[in-house]
Structures are given as structure tokens and as C-alpha cells.
Design a protein around this motif. Sequence first.
Motif, PDB file in Angstrom:
ATOM      1  N   TYR A  11       0.827  -1.197   0.000  1.00 32.70           N
ATOM      2  CA  TYR A  11       0.000   0.000   0.000  1.00 32.70           C
ATOM      3  C   TYR A  11       0.872   1.262   0.000  1.00 32.70           C
ATOM      4  O   TYR A  11       0.669   2.168  -0.793  1.00 32.70           O
ATOM      5  N   TYR A  12       1.861   1.312   0.903  1.00 28.07           N
ATOM      6  CA  TYR A  12       2.720   2.482   0.981  1.00 28.07           C
ATOM      7  C   TYR A  12       3.484   2.715  -0.324  1.00 28.07           C
ATOM      8  O   TYR A  12       3.733   3.850  -0.717  1.00 28.07           O
ATOM      9  N   ALA A  13       3.832   1.646  -1.012  1.00 31.15           N
ATOM     10  CA  ALA A  13       4.537   1.776  -2.291  1.00 31.15           C
ATOM     11  C   ALA A  13       3.664   2.434  -3.358  1.00 31.15           C
ATOM     12  O   ALA A  13       4.178   2.986  -4.336  1.00 31.15           O
ATOM     13  N   THR A  14       2.340   2.424  -3.190  1.00 32.30           N
ATOM     14  CA  THR A  14       1.449   3.052  -4.167  1.00 32.30           C
ATOM     15  C   THR A  14       1.266   4.545  -3.929  1.00 32.30           C
ATOM     16  O   THR A  14       0.732   5.243  -4.785  1.00 32.30           O
ATOM     17  N   LEU A  15       1.678   5.038  -2.765  1.00 31.72           N
ATOM     18  CA  LEU A  15       1.461   6.447  -2.429  1.00 31.72           C
ATOM     19  C   LEU A  15       2.477   7.347  -3.114  1.00 31.72           C
ATOM     20  O   LEU A  15       3.592   6.916  -3.436  1.00 31.72           O
ATOM     21  N   PRO A  16       2.135   8.621  -3.328  1.00 30.19           N
ATOM     22  CA  PRO A  16       3.073   9.535  -3.978  1.00 30.19           C
ATOM     23  C   PRO A  16       4.308   9.784  -3.119  1.00 30.19           C
ATOM     24  O   PRO A  16       4.248   9.745  -1.894  1.00 30.19           O
ATOM     25  N   ARG A  17       5.398  10.044  -3.783  1.00 32.76           N
ATOM     26  CA  ARG A  17       6.649  10.383  -3.109  1.00 32.76           C
ATOM     27  C   ARG A  17       6.745  11.903  -3.030  1.00 32.76           C
ATOM     28  O   ARG A  17       6.555  12.591  -4.030  1.00 32.76           O
ATOM     29  N   ILE A  18       7.015  12.429  -1.830  1.00 33.61           N
ATOM     30  CA  ILE A  18       7.246  13.864  -1.683  1.00 33.61           C
ATOM     31  C   ILE A  18       8.551  14.078  -0.935  1.00 33.61           C
ATOM     32  O   ILE A  18       9.009  13.207  -0.190  1.00 33.61           O
ATOM     33  N   LEU A  19       9.146  15.223  -1.149  1.00 33.81           N
ATOM     34  CA  LEU A  19      10.359  15.614  -0.438  1.00 33.81           C
ATOM     35  C   LEU A  19       9.978  16.576   0.680  1.00 33.81           C
ATOM     36  O   LEU A  19       8.963  17.257   0.591  1.00 33.81           O
ATOM     37  N   ALA A  20      10.798  16.656   1.699  1.00 33.12           N
ATOM     38  CA  ALA A  20      10.596  17.612   2.785  1.00 33.12           C
ATOM     39  C   ALA A  20      11.909  18.329   3.042  1.00 33.12           C
ATOM     40  O   ALA A  20      12.990  17.750   2.888  1.00 33.12           O
ATOM     41  N   ALA A  21      11.802  19.594   3.399  1.00 30.46           N
ATOM     42  CA  ALA A  21      12.971  20.411   3.718  1.00 30.46           C
ATOM     43  C   ALA A  21      12.611  21.343   4.868  1.00 30.46           C
ATOM     44  O   ALA A  21      11.426  21.599   5.132  1.00 30.46           O
ATOM     45  N   ALA A  22      13.623  21.845   5.549  1.00 28.30           N
ATOM     46  CA  ALA A  22      13.402  22.761   6.658  1.00 28.30           C
ATOM     47  C   ALA A  22      14.484  23.823   6.663  1.00 28.30           C
ATOM     48  O   ALA A  22      15.618  23.575   6.243  1.00 28.30           O
ATOM     49  N   GLY A  23      14.110  25.005   7.138  1.00 25.47           N
ATOM     50  CA  GLY A  23      15.057  26.107   7.223  1.00 25.47           C
ATOM     51  C   GLY A  23      14.756  26.994   8.409  1.00 25.47           C
ATOM     52  O   GLY A  23      13.703  26.877   9.047  1.00 25.47           O
ATOM     53  N   ALA A  24      15.692  27.894   8.682  1.00 24.09           N
ATOM     54  CA  ALA A  24      15.572  28.806   9.816  1.00 24.09           C
ATOM     55  C   ALA A  24      15.581  30.248   9.329  1.00 24.09           C
ATOM     56  O   ALA A  24      16.427  30.628   8.507  1.00 24.09           O
ATOM     57  N   VAL A  25      14.650  31.024   9.852  1.00 26.89           N
ATOM     58  CA  VAL A  25      14.608  32.458   9.585  1.00 26.89           C
ATOM     59  C   VAL A  25      15.314  33.132  10.759  1.00 26.89           C
ATOM     60  O   VAL A  25      14.755  33.276  11.843  1.00 26.89           O
ATOM     61  N   ILE A  26      16.581  33.489  10.512  1.00 26.91           N
ATOM     62  CA  ILE A  26      17.424  34.137  11.517  1.00 26.91           C
ATOM     63  C   ILE A  26      17.470  35.610  11.141  1.00 26.91           C
ATOM     64  O   ILE A  26      17.719  35.953   9.985  1.00 26.91           O
TER      65      ILE A  26
END
Length: 168
Positions: A11-26
Motif C-alpha cells: 500500500y505504501y509503495a502506491t502512495l506519492p513520493r514527496i520531499l521535505a525540507a526545513a530552514g531557519a529564519v534568523i
Amino acid sequence: MTNVHLPPAEYYATLPRILAAAGAVIRDADGRVLLVRPSYRDHWEIPGGALDPGEDVRQTCQREVKEELGLDLVPGRLLVVDWMPERPGSRPRPPLCNFLFDGGTLTEEEARLQVRLAAGELTDWKLAALGEWDTLLPPHMVRRLHACSRALTQGTTAYLHHGFDPSV
């Protein structure tokens, strides 16, 4: 269509792949935001980067700031989540979800003494005022920073779609 129950891995293999990123506002006391200039891009960026396996987005933010700037920063509250749709074409990319956290404040003097750029990855840093954002950043990042500024002053968190507030 028949509702077929697949084993979890299938089931998980059928789901879309997305990327995640994070940053800091200094930022500094005047509201200038610390931007970095990557060696591999033609524009400036907010310090941050992609999620590594096993990390959550707050850990990613902390790790990226340490790797890129040499700063031991504990990310503050979440300011903005920006959904970037899939990019087809010559430079394809799956959908990307960016999480921007409050990185606190630094004076210019503190930044000069403490910032240590990642060799080979970053070529410069600067505290950029609101009027400079349009010339240094792509339009979606300018919109993202404006949303971060509003979130900081209003005590809110914003959801964006490629830098735009979809509720407006």
C-alpha cells in the motif's frame, strides 16, 4: 473500482513520493534576514535543506544550520509551511514541503564572529533588508519571507502554496 486491501508495504509503495525540507529564519533587531549564497545556485537562500532519513523537520533545521553556518541553533516555533507542487520538464522534481522555523536573532557583530560557512557549499552570507529580497531571491522565496515576517509579528503560522496563501 473495488476496494482492495493491500499489505502495508505494498500500500505504501502506491502512495506519492514527496520531499521535505526545513530552514531557519534568523534575523537581526532591524528585521534583516540572514541569507546564504549557495555555490551551486544563482540566487541566495534561507539556511536549510532536505530531510535526511530518520529525521523530523525540526532536527533537519537544526542540523542544516549547524552544517551550513556552524551555529548551534534550537529552532523556535514553526512560521510557515510552503507546499511546492511537482515540477515536470527538464528539471523534474517531486512535490516538496518546506518547513520554516523561527531561528531567533543575531546581531551583525555576532554573525561575523559566529558564522562559519560550509566549505564548498556556501560562498557568502548577508543580513538582507526587506528591500533587498526582490533582487536576491526568487519570487516564491520573497513571498515566503513576507509570510514569515507576518507570522513573527502576528504570532501565527502560515500555510502557503508555492509562496502564495491559498486562502486569499
